[in-house]
Scaffold this motif. Structure first.
Motif, mmCIF file in Angstrom:
data_model
loop_
_atom_site.group_PDB
_atom_site.id
_atom_site.type_symbol
_atom_site.label_atom_id
_atom_site.label_comp_id
_atom_site.label_asym_id
_atom_site.label_seq_id
_atom_site.Cartn_x
_atom_site.Cartn_y
_atom_site.Cartn_z
ATOM 1 N N VAL A 195 0.824 -1.036 -0.084
ATOM 2 C CA VAL A 195 -0.136 -0.111 0.030
ATOM 3 C C VAL A 195 0.918 1.277 0.129
ATOM 4 N N ARG A 196 0.768 2.089 -0.971
ATOM 5 C CA ARG A 196 1.568 3.305 -0.872
ATOM 6 C C ARG A 196 0.575 4.647 -1.025
ATOM 7 N N VAL A 197 0.986 5.621 -0.434
ATOM 8 C CA VAL A 197 -0.088 6.916 -0.517
ATOM 9 C C VAL A 197 0.840 8.141 -0.734
ATOM 10 N N ARG A 198 0.187 9.120 -0.994
ATOM 11 C CA ARG A 198 0.942 10.362 -1.209
ATOM 12 C C ARG A 198 -0.137 11.158 -0.496
ATOM 13 N N VAL A 199 0.596 12.303 0.180
ATOM 14 C CA VAL A 199 -0.073 13.316 0.835
ATOM 15 C C VAL A 199 0.424 14.606 0.224
ATOM 16 N N ASP A 200 -0.458 15.736 0.549
ATOM 17 C CA ASP A 200 -0.030 17.113 0.179
ATOM 18 C C ASP A 200 0.446 17.845 1.410
ATOM 19 N N SER A 201 0.902 18.898 1.559
ATOM 20 C CA SER A 201 1.197 19.868 2.431
ATOM 21 C C SER A 201 0.473 19.762 3.735
ATOM 22 N N LYS A 202 -0.638 19.737 3.525
ATOM 23 C CA LYS A 202 -1.537 19.720 4.812
ATOM 24 C C LYS A 202 -1.741 18.282 5.202
ATOM 25 N N GLY A 203 -1.092 17.335 4.636
ATOM 26 C CA GLY A 203 -1.351 15.968 5.142
ATOM 27 C C GLY A 203 -2.809 15.358 4.571
ATOM 28 N N VAL A 204 -3.060 15.654 3.607
ATOM 29 C CA VAL A 204 -4.260 15.324 3.050
ATOM 30 C C VAL A 204 -4.046 14.186 1.872
ATOM 31 N N LEU A 205 -4.725 13.129 1.960
ATOM 32 C CA LEU A 205 -4.361 12.129 1.095
ATOM 33 C C LEU A 205 -4.805 12.482 -0.487
ATOM 34 N N THR A 206 -3.752 12.412 -1.319
ATOM 35 C CA THR A 206 -3.936 12.630 -2.627
ATOM 36 C C THR A 206 -3.898 11.601 -3.694
ATOM 37 N N GLU A 207 -3.108 10.489 -3.384
ATOM 38 C CA GLU A 207 -3.019 9.494 -4.045
ATOM 39 C C GLU A 207 -3.015 8.014 -3.119
ATOM 40 N N LEU A 208 -3.583 7.057 -3.707
ATOM 41 C CA LEU A 208 -3.483 5.742 -2.938
ATOM 42 C C LEU A 208 -3.409 4.586 -3.976
ATOM 43 N N VAL A 209 -2.473 3.727 -3.691
ATOM 44 C CA VAL A 209 -2.292 2.683 -4.479
ATOM 45 C C VAL A 209 -2.133 1.458 -3.684
ATOM 46 N N ILE A 210 -2.897 0.464 -4.242
ATOM 47 C CA ILE A 210 -3.001 -1.004 -3.462
ATOM 48 C C ILE A 210 -2.764 -2.107 -4.321
ATOM 49 N N SER A 211 -1.736 -2.795 -3.920
ATOM 50 C CA SER A 211 -1.266 -3.942 -4.522
ATOM 51 C C SER A 211 -2.448 -4.923 -4.651
ATOM 52 N N ARG A 212 -2.622 -5.717 -5.702
ATOM 53 C CA ARG A 212 -3.457 -6.855 -5.860
ATOM 54 C C ARG A 212 -3.442 -7.921 -4.690
ATOM 55 N N ALA A 213 -2.184 -8.010 -4.338
ATOM 56 C CA ALA A 213 -1.937 -9.264 -3.271
ATOM 57 C C ALA A 213 -2.619 -8.935 -1.996
ATOM 58 N N VAL A 214 -2.796 -7.766 -1.618
ATOM 59 C CA VAL A 214 -3.557 -7.303 -0.404
ATOM 60 C C VAL A 214 -4.827 -6.904 -0.494
ATOM 61 N N ALA A 215 -5.490 -7.109 -1.699
ATOM 62 C CA ALA A 215 -6.874 -6.317 -2.147
ATOM 63 C C ALA A 215 -7.588 -7.486 -1.782
ATOM 64 N N ASP A 216 -7.537 -8.639 -0.898
ATOM 65 C CA ASP A 216 -8.448 -9.603 -0.761
ATOM 66 C C ASP A 216 -9.708 -9.209 0.278
ATOM 67 N N PRO A 217 -11.006 -9.265 -0.274
ATOM 68 C CA PRO A 217 -11.849 -8.695 0.260
ATOM 69 C C PRO A 217 -12.338 -9.588 1.604
ATOM 70 N N ALA A 218 -12.028 -10.974 1.728
ATOM 71 C CA ALA A 218 -12.017 -11.492 2.823
ATOM 72 C C ALA A 218 -11.100 -10.913 4.099
ATOM 73 N N ASN A 219 -10.139 -9.987 3.740
ATOM 74 C CA ASN A 219 -9.212 -9.344 4.843
ATOM 75 C C ASN A 219 -9.488 -7.696 4.657
ATOM 76 N N ALA A 220 -10.612 -7.166 4.620
ATOM 77 C CA ALA A 220 -10.801 -5.604 4.664
ATOM 78 C C ALA A 220 -10.347 -4.981 5.621
ATOM 79 N N GLN A 221 -10.374 -5.530 6.946
ATOM 80 C CA GLN A 221 -9.666 -4.892 8.044
ATOM 81 C C GLN A 221 -8.076 -4.629 7.843
ATOM 82 N N GLY A 222 -7.451 -5.937 7.509
ATOM 83 C CA GLY A 222 -6.007 -5.763 7.428
ATOM 84 C C GLY A 222 -5.812 -4.793 6.148
#
Length: 111
Positions: A44-71
């Motif tokens: 999981v990779r993210v980018r935030v701006d100068s205010k700490g606001v999330l501007t980008e989110l990249v999730i690998s398929r390897a962790v995108a398991d619907p059975a492990n939403a909390q993880g």
């Protein structure tokens, strides 16, 4: 010419103008900062701006398991916190020299 211990107003005004210019530039520079964060070994990779606001989110398929939403949610939060910590460190690094300059100039005003 000033005697030792006397305040030179023109010198103080010039120093104040310089500090204002540095502050204006630092403010503009801070607005353009971004930082990245990661969790799960980069799954999981993210980018935030100068205010700490999330501007980008990249999730690998390897962790995108619907059975492990909390993880996945935990990984996203960890990555955002990582990026927010990085942006705070960048802001501190940019502001510290200016704060030191102000402290130095104020120290010069003491008798």
């Amino acid at each position: 010419m000033n005697e030792p211990g006397n305040l030179d107003i023109s010198q103080l005004l010039q120093g104040t103008r310089q500090m204002n210019q540095h502050l204006a530039q630092a403010t503009e520079d801070l607005k353009t900062l971004t930082a990245t964060g990661a969790a799960g070994g980069g799954a999981v990779r993210v980018r935030v701006d100068s205010k700490g606001v999330l501007t980008e989110l990249v999730i690998s398929r390897a962790v995108a398991d619907p059975a492990n939403a909390q993880g996945l949610a935990d990984l996203v939060l960890a990555a955002v916190r990582d990026a927010q910590g990085a942006i705070a460190a960048q802001q501190e690094a940019q502001l510290l020299p200016m704060l030191q300059m102000i402290q130095s100039q104020l120290g010069g005003l003491q008798g």
